[in-house]
Design an enzyme around this catalytic site. Structure first.
Site, PDB file in Angstrom:
ATOM      1  N   TYR A  88       0.847  -1.192   0.000  1.00  0.00           N
ATOM      2  CA  TYR A  88       0.000   0.000   0.000  1.00  0.00           C
ATOM      3  C   TYR A  88       0.885   1.246   0.000  1.00  0.00           C
ATOM      4  O   TYR A  88       1.848   1.330   0.769  1.00  0.00           O
ATOM      5  CB  TYR A  88      -0.877  -0.032   1.250  1.00  0.00           C
ATOM      6  CG  TYR A  88      -2.201   0.686   1.153  1.00  0.00           C
ATOM      7  CD1 TYR A  88      -3.142   0.342   0.189  1.00  0.00           C
ATOM      8  CD2 TYR A  88      -2.531   1.686   2.071  1.00  0.00           C
ATOM      9  CE1 TYR A  88      -4.377   0.974   0.134  1.00  0.00           C
ATOM     10  CE2 TYR A  88      -3.760   2.322   2.022  1.00  0.00           C
ATOM     11  CZ  TYR A  88      -4.678   1.968   1.053  1.00  0.00           C
ATOM     12  OH  TYR A  88      -5.897   2.598   1.002  1.00  0.00           O
ATOM     13  N   ASP A  97      -8.938  -2.807  10.211  1.00  0.00           N
ATOM     14  CA  ASP A  97      -9.930  -3.793   9.795  1.00  0.00           C
ATOM     15  C   ASP A  97      -9.589  -4.373   8.427  1.00  0.00           C
ATOM     16  O   ASP A  97      -9.732  -5.573   8.177  1.00  0.00           O
ATOM     17  CB  ASP A  97     -11.332  -3.182   9.793  1.00  0.00           C
ATOM     18  CG  ASP A  97     -11.434  -1.896   8.985  1.00  0.00           C
ATOM     19  OD1 ASP A  97     -10.403  -1.228   8.752  1.00  0.00           O
ATOM     20  OD2 ASP A  97     -12.554  -1.545   8.578  1.00  0.00           O
TER      21      ASP A  97
END
Length: 246
Positions: A88, A97
């Site tokens: 990322y 989450d």
């Protein structure tokens, strides 16, 4: 035994795992959580704990775990070591989450390209390759959010609650039914379109569906999917187990 706590926007989910097997699960309301938790569960036999929270002040909220015992508690964060390569571009902004969902999808389907779709407050799409590389995905408004937004940003459209809408009858003949069709039917087509995009680019794709609306969607999505209500908790447990090996 591992204690797994996932604090979402509306509820706190608690599970117990031994190895990969789940022995307990319950959803708690946020009000009076500490008392309800201690009434329901004993901390005896629990060796480790992990907490994931999308809310503020989570460390304070779950501090009682260490007040009652010397139980080590891992608070899942963007920089927590995980059993995959995080590619990322802004890892510090990645929600815990979503990290857990990726770990859970990979745990269930190792050596495969996996797309995890979480249909909750938002609909998130998270993709990890068969080489254990997390690339990212997408975030879109969830069903309830879309219904509320139409009411909030207009003067005349009513506020409509979620319901078991029949998408076979997608031509709405009232304003309310048009709104329901525009949300439920479009969400289904949107998800199916995203799955098709990933399948076109990545072979041997496995799609995992979870989240509060996954029961409704799983019955209606035509693409092959695996409905997995506990994949986030499984991912948290996998991350906790991974800490033992590093």
């Amino acid at each position: 035994m591992n204690l797994i706590i996932d604090e979402g926007n509306s509820q706190i989910k608690v599970a117990l795992y031994k190895g990969d097997k789940q022995y307990f699960f319950k959803s708690f309301g946020k009000d009076h959580f500490e008392g309800d938790f201690l009434e329901e569960l004993s901390l005896k036999g629990i060796k480790k704990a992990i907490v994931s929270s999308v809310a503020k002040h989570s460390r304070e909220r779950f501090a009682f775990l260490q007040e009652y015992t010397s139980l080590p508690v891992l608070h899942l964060r963007a920089d927590t070591p995980v059993p995959f390569s995080n590619q990322y571009a802004s890892p510090q902004t990645l929600g815990c989450d979503r990290i857990a969902l990726v770990a859970g999808g990979m745990k269930r389907f190792p050596r495969r390209n996996v797309l995890v779709i979480d249909a909750g407050t938002c609909i998130t799409f998270d993709f990890i390759t068969k080489k254990k590389e997390y690339l990212g995905g997408a975030i879109a408004p969830g069903i309830a959010m879309r219904l509320k937004a139409m009411h909030h940003y207009t003067d005349k459209l009513p506020l409509i609650e979620e319901e078991d809408f029949d998408t076979e009858n997608f031509v709405g003949n009232t304003t309310a039914k048009c709104m329901l069709s525009g949300v439920y039917n479009n969400v289904l087509r949107e998800i199916e379109g995203v799955i098709a995009q990933y399948k076109k680019k990545y072979n041997s794709l496995t799609t995992v569906l979870t989240g509060g609306n996954h029961f409704y969607l799983a019955e209606r999505i035509k693409s092959t999917i695996f409905a997995a209500p506990f994949v986030l908790l499984e991912g948290m447990n996998a991350i906790l187990e991974y800490q033992k090996r590093i």
